[in-house]
Design a protein around this motif. Structure first.
Motif, PDB file in Angstrom:
ATOM      1  N   ASN A   5      -1.989  39.851  45.848  1.00 17.64           N
ATOM      2  CA  ASN A   5      -1.170  39.047  46.765  1.00 17.64           C
ATOM      3  C   ASN A   5      -0.645  39.849  47.947  1.00 17.64           C
ATOM      4  O   ASN A   5       0.529  39.806  48.310  1.00 17.64           O
ATOM      5  N   GLY A   6      -1.555  40.614  48.545  1.00 16.87           N
ATOM      6  CA  GLY A   6      -1.252  41.297  49.804  1.00 16.87           C
ATOM      7  C   GLY A   6      -0.695  42.695  49.697  1.00 16.87           C
ATOM      8  O   GLY A   6      -0.468  43.343  50.722  1.00 16.87           O
ATOM      9  N   LEU A  38      -9.505  42.418  45.294  1.00 17.20           N
ATOM     10  CA  LEU A  38      -8.528  41.694  46.097  1.00 17.20           C
ATOM     11  C   LEU A  38      -8.194  40.383  45.377  1.00 17.20           C
ATOM     12  O   LEU A  38      -9.014  39.469  45.314  1.00 17.20           O
ATOM     13  N   VAL A  39      -6.992  40.313  44.824  1.00 15.61           N
ATOM     14  CA  VAL A  39      -6.585  39.171  44.007  1.00 15.61           C
ATOM     15  C   VAL A  39      -5.566  38.332  44.761  1.00 15.61           C
ATOM     16  O   VAL A  39      -4.564  38.855  45.267  1.00 15.61           O
ATOM     17  N   THR A  40      -5.826  37.038  44.817  1.00 14.04           N
ATOM     18  CA  THR A  40      -4.854  36.099  45.376  1.00 14.04           C
ATOM     19  C   THR A  40      -4.564  35.042  44.314  1.00 14.04           C
ATOM     20  O   THR A  40      -5.470  34.363  43.847  1.00 14.04           O
ATOM     21  N   ASP A  41      -3.303  34.948  43.928  1.00 15.47           N
ATOM     22  CA  ASP A  41      -2.887  33.985  42.901  1.00 15.47           C
ATOM     23  C   ASP A  41      -1.683  33.211  43.443  1.00 15.47           C
ATOM     24  O   ASP A  41      -0.587  33.760  43.596  1.00 15.47           O
ATOM     25  N   TYR A  42      -1.917  31.943  43.754  1.00  8.88           N
ATOM     26  CA  TYR A  42      -0.905  31.139  44.431  1.00  8.88           C
ATOM     27  C   TYR A  42       0.062  30.467  43.472  1.00  8.88           C
ATOM     28  O   TYR A  42      -0.275  30.152  42.330  1.00  8.88           O
ATOM     29  N   LYS A  43       1.245  30.169  43.993  1.00  7.13           N
ATOM     30  CA  LYS A  43       2.157  29.218  43.388  1.00  7.13           C
ATOM     31  C   LYS A  43       2.200  28.004  44.300  1.00  7.13           C
ATOM     32  O   LYS A  43       2.338  28.142  45.522  1.00  7.13           O
ATOM     33  N   THR A  44       2.067  26.824  43.740  1.00 10.45           N
ATOM     34  CA  THR A  44       2.052  25.605  44.546  1.00 10.45           C
ATOM     35  C   THR A  44       3.464  25.044  44.674  1.00 10.45           C
ATOM     36  O   THR A  44       4.199  24.933  43.687  1.00 10.45           O
ATOM     37  N   LEU A  93       2.414  23.735  50.071  1.00 11.41           N
ATOM     38  CA  LEU A  93       2.408  25.179  50.294  1.00 11.41           C
ATOM     39  C   LEU A  93       1.742  25.887  49.121  1.00 11.41           C
ATOM     40  O   LEU A  93       2.085  25.640  47.966  1.00 11.41           O
ATOM     41  N   SER A  94       0.796  26.756  49.441  1.00 11.48           N
ATOM     42  CA  SER A  94       0.226  27.662  48.451  1.00 11.48           C
ATOM     43  C   SER A  94       0.790  29.031  48.783  1.00 11.48           C
ATOM     44  O   SER A  94       0.474  29.609  49.830  1.00 11.48           O
ATOM     45  N   VAL A  95       1.651  29.554  47.908  1.00 10.93           N
ATOM     46  CA  VAL A  95       2.428  30.756  48.202  1.00 10.93           C
ATOM     47  C   VAL A  95       1.963  31.910  47.320  1.00 10.93           C
ATOM     48  O   VAL A  95       2.003  31.815  46.088  1.00 10.93           O
ATOM     49  N   ALA A  96       1.535  32.991  47.969  1.00 10.41           N
ATOM     50  CA  ALA A  96       1.111  34.199  47.254  1.00 10.41           C
ATOM     51  C   ALA A  96       2.171  35.276  47.486  1.00 10.41           C
ATOM     52  O   ALA A  96       2.400  35.688  48.624  1.00 10.41           O
ATOM     53  N   THR A  97       2.810  35.719  46.412  1.00  9.76           N
ATOM     54  CA  THR A  97       3.908  36.678  46.504  1.00  9.76           C
ATOM     55  C   THR A  97       3.534  37.962  45.764  1.00  9.76           C
ATOM     56  O   THR A  97       3.050  37.923  44.629  1.00  9.76           O
ATOM     57  N   VAL A 103       6.151  40.973  49.954  1.00  5.57           N
ATOM     58  CA  VAL A 103       5.048  40.498  50.785  1.00  5.57           C
ATOM     59  C   VAL A 103       4.717  39.064  50.354  1.00  5.57           C
ATOM     60  O   VAL A 103       4.457  38.816  49.172  1.00  5.57           O
ATOM     61  N   ILE A 104       4.752  38.144  51.308  1.00  5.77           N
ATOM     62  CA  ILE A 104       4.519  36.732  50.996  1.00  5.77           C
ATOM     63  C   ILE A 104       3.541  36.137  52.007  1.00  5.77           C
ATOM     64  O   ILE A 104       3.691  36.320  53.213  1.00  5.77           O
ATOM     65  N   ARG A 105       2.564  35.447  51.491  1.00  6.19           N
ATOM     66  CA  ARG A 105       1.636  34.691  52.340  1.00  6.19           C
ATOM     67  C   ARG A 105       1.766  33.217  51.974  1.00  6.19           C
ATOM     68  O   ARG A 105       1.715  32.849  50.794  1.00  6.19           O
ATOM     69  N   ILE A 106       1.917  32.384  53.013  1.00  2.84           N
ATOM     70  CA  ILE A 106       2.044  30.943  52.816  1.00  2.84           C
ATOM     71  C   ILE A 106       0.863  30.255  53.487  1.00  2.84           C
ATOM     72  O   ILE A 106       0.678  30.361  54.704  1.00  2.84           O
TER      73      ILE A 106
END
Length: 208
Positions: A5-6, A38-44, A93-97, A103-106
Motif C-alpha cells: 500500500n505504497g 507490489l501489494v495493494t489491498d483496499y478498504k472500501t 472510495l477504495s482506500v489503500a493505507t 501513506v494513503i491512496r484513495i
C-alpha cells in the motif's frame, strides 16, 4: 523487496493474502526474476462529505471519519489524478493505507448503473442485460441491515467500485404482497364459481 500500500516493508507473506486488491510483480533488471512485490489491498468506503480545512472525509454507513492530515495521501477519481475538492457525496472510495498509516491512496469513482434487476445468479445480479459482481462490502452492509439484498424486480441506481463491483444501491426494493384468505362464497348454482373472496392484507385490512 515488498511494497505494501505504497510503503516499503520487510517481506511479510501474510500480506499476500489480499482480500480486496491486487499483486504486481516487478523485475527491475530483466533477469526474469521478480525483485519487488507490489501489494495493494483496499478498504472500501462510501463518502458522505469532505472537510477540506481539516482534511477529513466523513463516511456513510457508520464508518469512522478518515483523517488525512499529517499523512502523505494521493487522490484519484475515475482513474485520473484528483484533489479532495473533486470528491462528491456518494463516491465509492477504495482506500489503500500503509502499515504505519502514514501513506494513503484513495481511488474514488462515481461509476454507477441504472436499471432493473432481471435475475440473480450465483455469480451476481443481472441488471438491464449485464451481469455484475457484488463486493464483499455490500454483503457486509446487508448483514448489518444497512442495505437490502438484491432481488429480481428491484430497480434503481447501483454504485460501483473501481473494480466494477456493486458496493451499495439506492434502488427501490421489490416486496411481495402477502394476504390471508379469511372467507369466500360460492355461486349457489355453480359450485365451481367463486362470487366473493375476503383477504386480510399485511396491514390488517379486509379486502374483497
Amino acid at each position: 523487496d515488498m511494497i505494501y500500500n505504497g510503503a516499503a516493508i520487510d517481506k511479510d507473506l501474510s500480506k499476500l493474502q489480499i482480500k480486496n486488491g491486487f499483486l504486481k510483480l516487478i523485475d527491475n533488471n530483466g533477469d526474469k526474476e521478480y525483485d519487488v512485490l507490489l501489494v495493494t489491498d483496499y478498504k472500501t468506503l462510501v463518502l458522505d462529505s469532505v472537510n477540506l480545512n481539516d482534511e477529513k472525509l466523513v463516511l456513510k454507513f457508520g464508518e469512522p471519519v478518515l483523517n488525512l492530515k499529517d499523512t502523505e495521501y494521493k487522490v484519484y477519481k475515475n482513474n485520473k489524478k484528483a484533489t479532495l475538492s473533486d470528491l462528491s457525496k456518494g463516491d465509492v472510495l477504495s482506500v489503500a493505507t500503509s502499515v504505519d498509516g502514514k501513506v494513503i491512496r484513495i481511488d474514488a469513482t462515481d461509476a454507477n448503473i441504472m436499471g432493473a434487476v432481471e435475475t440473480v445468479t450465483e455469480d451476481g445480479p443481472v441488471i438491464s442485460g449485464d451481469e455484475y459482481d457484488v463486493s464483499a462490502y455490500f454483503n457486509t452492509l446487508v448483514q448489518k441491515g444497512k442495505q437490502s439484498a438484491i432481488r429480481p424486480g428491484d430497480t434503481g441506481k447501483y454504485s460501483l467500485d473501481v473494480m466494477g463491483r456493486i458496493v451499495y444501491s439506492t434502488a427501490t426494493v421489490q416486496t411481495a404482497a402477502v394476504g390471508y384468505l379469511v372467507d369466500y362464497k360460492y355461486n349457489d348454482e355453480d359450485s365451481d364459481v367463486i362470487l366473493r373472496v375476503e383477504i386480510q392484507t399485511g396491514n390488517g385490512k379486509i379486502e374483497e
